[in-house]
Design an enzyme around this catalytic site. Sequence first.
Site, PDB file in Angstrom:
ATOM      1  N   GLU A 260       0.885  -1.169   0.000  1.00 29.24           N
ATOM      2  CA  GLU A 260       0.000   0.000   0.000  1.00 29.24           C
ATOM      3  C   GLU A 260       0.917   1.211   0.000  1.00 29.24           C
ATOM      4  O   GLU A 260       1.560   1.510   1.001  1.00 29.24           O
ATOM      5  CB  GLU A 260      -0.905  -0.028   1.238  1.00 29.24           C
ATOM      6  CG  GLU A 260      -2.120   0.871   1.114  1.00 29.24           C
ATOM      7  CD  GLU A 260      -1.825   2.296   1.527  1.00 29.24           C
ATOM      8  OE1 GLU A 260      -1.563   3.120   0.607  1.00 29.24           O
ATOM      9  OE2 GLU A 260      -1.846   2.591   2.718  1.00 29.24           O
ATOM     10  N   CYS A 294      -2.071   8.863   2.918  1.00 23.50           N
ATOM     11  CA  CYS A 294      -1.989   8.552   1.492  1.00 23.50           C
ATOM     12  C   CYS A 294      -3.271   8.891   0.748  1.00 23.50           C
ATOM     13  O   CYS A 294      -3.266   9.004  -0.478  1.00 23.50           O
ATOM     14  CB  CYS A 294      -1.628   7.087   1.289  1.00 23.50           C
ATOM     15  SG  CYS A 294      -2.653   5.961   2.244  1.00 23.50           S
TER      16      CYS A 294
END
Length: 493
Positions: A260, A294
């Site tokens: 990720e 993010c």
Amino acid sequence: MLEAMLASGAQATVVRAGAFVDGAWRTAGPQSERIGPYLRRPVSTAPVTGPGHVRDVRRCARAAARSVARLAPAHRAEILERASAAAAGRRDELARLLALELGKPVKDGRGEIDRVADTLAVCAAEARQIGGDTLPVAGWARGVGNTAFTYRAPAGVALAITPFNAPANLLAHKLGASFAAGNTTIVKAPPQAPAATAAVVALLIEAGMPPEAVQLLHGDGRVGAELCAADEVSVISFTGGAATGNAVARAAGAKRLVLELGGNAATIVCEDADIAEAARVCARTGYTNSGQSCVSVQRVYVQRPRFAEFLDHFTEAVAGLTVGDPLDPATDVGSMVDEDAAERVVRWSAEAAASGARVVLGGRRDGATALPTIVADPPDDASVIVHEVFGALVAVLPFDDLDEVVERCNRSRYGLQAGLFTRDLDRIVTAWRDLEVGGLVVNGSSNLRLDHVPFGGVKDSGFGRESPRCMIEDYTVVKTMVLRGTSLWGGRP
């Protein structure tokens, strides 16, 4: 260990975060020091990892894999449920560690620990669901007379490498799901959050997790690379930047990976949206944790007829955020992880201004605290558009039609998550279909994550999906058994 760390945090003295190796906490030896970005003084220390420590961890993980795998799923689930309750009970103390080490406002830290409790509870529920299948082998001629089954077996040894921005909850995802699956796990803590990481590990151990089910090391990328290359490791879950993710993949070789990685998330606001509400949501979620997420709102595209109206509402909402001491419950925006990160916000906003953009708010810093920054109408090749800011900066740009803005969003090398404000169902379906992202939040910003829902991206935002159920699939292997000559289904006529 947990009580000692939380007590030090409460007294604002230096927290000693141990390593956990071969069933014991280790605090001796050379120490690395974490300087709190807001307090600008040492707040925690952790033992430096040497080559011998990695060797010990590898040996212990290999020996522990079988015994951990033999724990019944119900027992794993009970431990995770106790850990969930413990996290909820120590919410304020754990949030304080996050504030000290990271400058994360304590209100955001409390929210993260709430998510830790939820995540561990979901991991417990998923542990109870692990099973297998009876296969329809008799549906094809060559299978007649036989019976076959599958079940999901633990992968063995998992490696969890966690980032600084949400170290507690992302560790709960990785370690919780790995233990739910029946693995032993090696944890490599982020250097910026050694105490918060050690506290979550200690919490799980005190809840009953067998000592052989987890080991914790502190260190930099060198330690992570050595662990990634270890033959004992079967699966690696990494959250962090794209460049480091590529390094993880190179070091890992032929191992299963869940990566990720980064993002520069876009939120699209169409002309039919509730503009005031969209501005309020983007202001709240663009600067949470100083934008160090993010999926934090980085780019907001507003349909041109409503652009000025949105910018006015947005500016007013951002100007109303409280910037200051992360330990103050009233603070909305604390410090960033370090002064270099805050300087990136200042530098990139100045670059955008030099290219014709307007810095509406911010563009300045005080040490590691970047003032919430708004950059209006930067060019599409500006750093604030092309790269991941990972900071307290939001760019606001106009667009004319949906096809155009989707194409502009898709130019990004990243594709993690996007937001869309509209009441038009056709626009919603079109955006879901055409945006090159792993997830779309409708009538919300990009910055929303439900921990029990699949989460992950495409392109340089990585691959694999993070939620306990998806992660358990990555942390297990399918094992098949065929009973030759014995059939549940009957034989030939």
